[in-house]
Scaffold this motif. Structure first.
Motif, PDB file in Angstrom:
ATOM      1  N   PHE A  17       1.204  -1.125  -0.031  1.00 23.59           N
ATOM      2  CA  PHE A  17      -0.186  -0.079   0.351  1.00 23.59           C
ATOM      3  C   PHE A  17       0.462   0.961   0.108  1.00 23.59           C
ATOM      4  O   PHE A  17       0.575   2.394  -0.614  1.00 23.59           O
ATOM      5  CB  PHE A  17      -1.275   0.197   1.466  1.00 23.59           C
ATOM      6  N   ALA A  18       2.143   1.110   0.034  1.00 19.05           N
ATOM      7  CA  ALA A  18       3.087   2.112  -0.076  1.00 19.05           C
ATOM      8  C   ALA A  18       3.029   2.443  -1.654  1.00 19.05           C
ATOM      9  O   ALA A  18       3.232   4.202  -1.502  1.00 19.05           O
ATOM     10  CB  ALA A  18       4.538   2.149   0.510  1.00 19.05           C
ATOM     11  N   ALA A  19       2.620   1.853  -2.101  1.00 18.87           N
ATOM     12  CA  ALA A  19       3.218   2.625  -3.439  1.00 18.87           C
ATOM     13  C   ALA A  19       1.483   2.970  -4.426  1.00 18.87           C
ATOM     14  O   ALA A  19       1.817   4.276  -4.183  1.00 18.87           O
ATOM     15  CB  ALA A  19       2.740   0.974  -4.637  1.00 18.87           C
ATOM     16  N   ALA A  20       0.703   2.656  -3.630  1.00 17.48           N
ATOM     17  CA  ALA A  20      -0.630   4.104  -3.011  1.00 17.48           C
ATOM     18  C   ALA A  20      -0.197   5.196  -2.837  1.00 17.48           C
ATOM     19  O   ALA A  20      -0.638   6.277  -3.304  1.00 17.48           O
ATOM     20  CB  ALA A  20      -1.900   3.412  -2.949  1.00 17.48           C
ATOM     21  N   MET A  21       0.040   4.820  -1.293  1.00 15.04           N
ATOM     22  CA  MET A  21       0.431   6.542  -0.799  1.00 15.04           C
ATOM     23  C   MET A  21       1.164   7.372  -1.688  1.00 15.04           C
ATOM     24  O   MET A  21       1.360   8.579  -1.666  1.00 15.04           O
ATOM     25  CB  MET A  21       0.882   5.741   0.592  1.00 15.04           C
ATOM     26  N   GLY A  22       2.477   6.357  -1.860  1.00 10.92           N
ATOM     27  CA  GLY A  22       3.408   6.995  -2.405  1.00 10.92           C
ATOM     28  C   GLY A  22       3.140   7.997  -3.390  1.00 10.92           C
ATOM     29  O   GLY A  22       3.185   9.061  -4.070  1.00 10.92           O
ATOM     30  N   VAL A  43      -0.833  16.588 -14.265  1.00 15.99           N
ATOM     31  CA  VAL A  43       0.191  16.134 -13.567  1.00 15.99           C
ATOM     32  C   VAL A  43      -0.398  15.626 -12.984  1.00 15.99           C
ATOM     33  O   VAL A  43      -0.465  14.144 -12.800  1.00 15.99           O
ATOM     34  CB  VAL A  43       2.019  16.599 -13.813  1.00 15.99           C
ATOM     35  N   SER A  44      -0.331  16.920 -11.879  1.00 15.64           N
ATOM     36  CA  SER A  44      -1.759  16.042 -10.649  1.00 15.64           C
ATOM     37  C   SER A  44      -2.535  15.107 -10.603  1.00 15.64           C
ATOM     38  O   SER A  44      -2.535  14.335  -9.774  1.00 15.64           O
ATOM     39  CB  SER A  44      -1.351  17.456  -9.752  1.00 15.64           C
ATOM     40  N   GLU A  45      -3.373  15.912 -11.488  1.00  9.51           N
ATOM     41  CA  GLU A  45      -4.331  14.520 -11.637  1.00  9.51           C
ATOM     42  C   GLU A  45      -4.683  13.269 -12.714  1.00  9.51           C
ATOM     43  O   GLU A  45      -4.815  12.162 -12.053  1.00  9.51           O
ATOM     44  CB  GLU A  45      -5.854  15.415 -12.757  1.00  9.51           C
ATOM     45  N   ILE A  46      -3.380  13.498 -12.879  1.00 14.38           N
ATOM     46  CA  ILE A  46      -3.062  11.369 -13.934  1.00 14.38           C
ATOM     47  C   ILE A  46      -2.140  10.797 -12.893  1.00 14.38           C
ATOM     48  O   ILE A  46      -2.654   9.718 -12.446  1.00 14.38           O
ATOM     49  CB  ILE A  46      -1.630  11.927 -14.678  1.00 14.38           C
ATOM     50  N   PHE A  47      -1.843  11.541 -11.793  1.00 16.84           N
ATOM     51  CA  PHE A  47      -1.028  10.693 -10.802  1.00 16.84           C
ATOM     52  C   PHE A  47      -1.945  10.603  -9.417  1.00 16.84           C
ATOM     53  O   PHE A  47      -2.073  10.057  -8.902  1.00 16.84           O
ATOM     54  CB  PHE A  47       0.110  11.163  -9.944  1.00 16.84           C
ATOM     55  N   TRP A  48      -3.289  11.802  -9.446  1.00 23.46           N
ATOM     56  CA  TRP A  48      -4.313  11.312  -8.385  1.00 23.46           C
ATOM     57  C   TRP A  48      -4.825  10.199  -8.377  1.00 23.46           C
ATOM     58  O   TRP A  48      -5.216   8.894  -8.083  1.00 23.46           O
ATOM     59  CB  TRP A  48      -5.326  11.897  -8.277  1.00 23.46           C
ATOM     60  N   VAL A  49      -4.728  10.227  -9.976  1.00 24.01           N
ATOM     61  CA  VAL A  49      -5.725   8.208 -10.807  1.00 24.01           C
ATOM     62  C   VAL A  49      -5.545   7.807 -10.465  1.00 24.01           C
ATOM     63  O   VAL A  49      -5.451   6.327 -10.179  1.00 24.01           O
ATOM     64  CB  VAL A  49      -6.337   8.948 -12.322  1.00 24.01           C
ATOM     65  N   LEU A  50      -4.244   7.820 -10.890  1.00 22.16           N
ATOM     66  CA  LEU A  50      -3.248   6.605 -10.871  1.00 22.16           C
ATOM     67  C   LEU A  50      -3.394   5.850  -9.477  1.00 22.16           C
ATOM     68  O   LEU A  50      -2.818   5.003  -9.129  1.00 22.16           O
ATOM     69  CB  LEU A  50      -1.635   6.330 -10.849  1.00 22.16           C
ATOM     70  N   VAL A  54      -4.390   2.267  -8.117  1.00 22.21           N
ATOM     71  CA  VAL A  54      -3.302   1.242  -7.923  1.00 22.21           C
ATOM     72  C   VAL A  54      -4.411   0.667  -6.462  1.00 22.21           C
ATOM     73  O   VAL A  54      -3.880  -0.044  -5.617  1.00 22.21           O
ATOM     74  CB  VAL A  54      -2.011   1.686  -7.201  1.00 22.21           C
ATOM     75  N   LEU A  55      -4.697   1.816  -5.637  1.00 20.06           N
ATOM     76  CA  LEU A  55      -5.426   1.538  -4.625  1.00 20.06           C
ATOM     77  C   LEU A  55      -6.400   0.383  -4.903  1.00 20.06           C
ATOM     78  O   LEU A  55      -6.838  -0.516  -3.689  1.00 20.06           O
ATOM     79  CB  LEU A  55      -6.037   2.754  -3.791  1.00 20.06           C
ATOM     80  N   CYS A  56      -7.056   0.944  -5.691  1.00 20.40           N
ATOM     81  CA  CYS A  56      -8.034  -0.441  -6.314  1.00 20.40           C
ATOM     82  C   CYS A  56      -7.755  -1.340  -6.429  1.00 20.40           C
ATOM     83  O   CYS A  56      -8.741  -2.715  -5.916  1.00 20.40           O
ATOM     84  CB  CYS A  56      -8.891   0.759  -6.921  1.00 20.40           C
ATOM     85  N   ALA A  57      -6.759  -1.697  -6.964  1.00 18.97           N
ATOM     86  CA  ALA A  57      -6.374  -3.083  -8.047  1.00 18.97           C
ATOM     87  C   ALA A  57      -5.871  -4.053  -6.213  1.00 18.97           C
ATOM     88  O   ALA A  57      -6.114  -5.381  -5.797  1.00 18.97           O
ATOM     89  CB  ALA A  57      -4.770  -2.545  -8.354  1.00 18.97           C
ATOM     90  N   LEU A  58      -4.502  -2.948  -5.156  1.00 22.72           N
ATOM     91  CA  LEU A  58      -4.475  -3.391  -4.305  1.00 22.72           C
ATOM     92  C   LEU A  58      -5.476  -4.552  -2.779  1.00 22.72           C
ATOM     93  O   LEU A  58      -5.526  -4.807  -2.673  1.00 22.72           O
ATOM     94  CB  LEU A  58      -3.376  -2.392  -3.592  1.00 22.72           C
ATOM     95  N   ILE A  59      -6.403  -3.268  -3.236  1.00 24.08           N
ATOM     96  CA  ILE A  59      -7.437  -3.854  -2.194  1.00 24.08           C
ATOM     97  C   ILE A  59      -8.031  -5.058  -2.989  1.00 24.08           C
ATOM     98  O   ILE A  59      -8.480  -5.834  -2.392  1.00 24.08           O
ATOM     99  CB  ILE A  59      -8.752  -2.232  -1.953  1.00 24.08           C
TER     100      ILE A  59
END
Length: 70
Positions: A17-22, A43-50, A54-59
């Motif tokens: 989950f550190a990947a999503a947090m980072g 760029v900020s919005e792209i990283f937010w969507v990413l 990532v969080l949904c995939a990890l859940i």
């Protein structure tokens, strides 16, 4: 009742989950920089969507790990 375990989800642990947090931290940092920099909001919005993806995939992976590797 037998359950089949997948080795793919054997090593999904909370540290992933550190990947999503980072990724979320990069998004927040980019959003807080100078607004005059062209493309920074995008760029900020792209990283937010990413980070959300990532969080949904990890859940999902973590739920699968819990169901298969108790």
């Amino acid at each position: 009742m037998t359950t089949t375990t997948s080795p793919t989800f054997a090593h999904i642990t909370p540290n992933w989950f550190a990947a999503a947090m980072g990724t979320g931290i990069v998004s927040v940092a980019a959003a807080s920089l100078e607004p005059e920099i062209e493309g920074l909001k995008l760029v900020s919005e792209i990283f937010w969507v990413l980070a959300v993806l990532v969080l949904c995939a990890l859940i999902g992976a973590f739920a699968t790990h819990w169901s298969q590797h108790r």
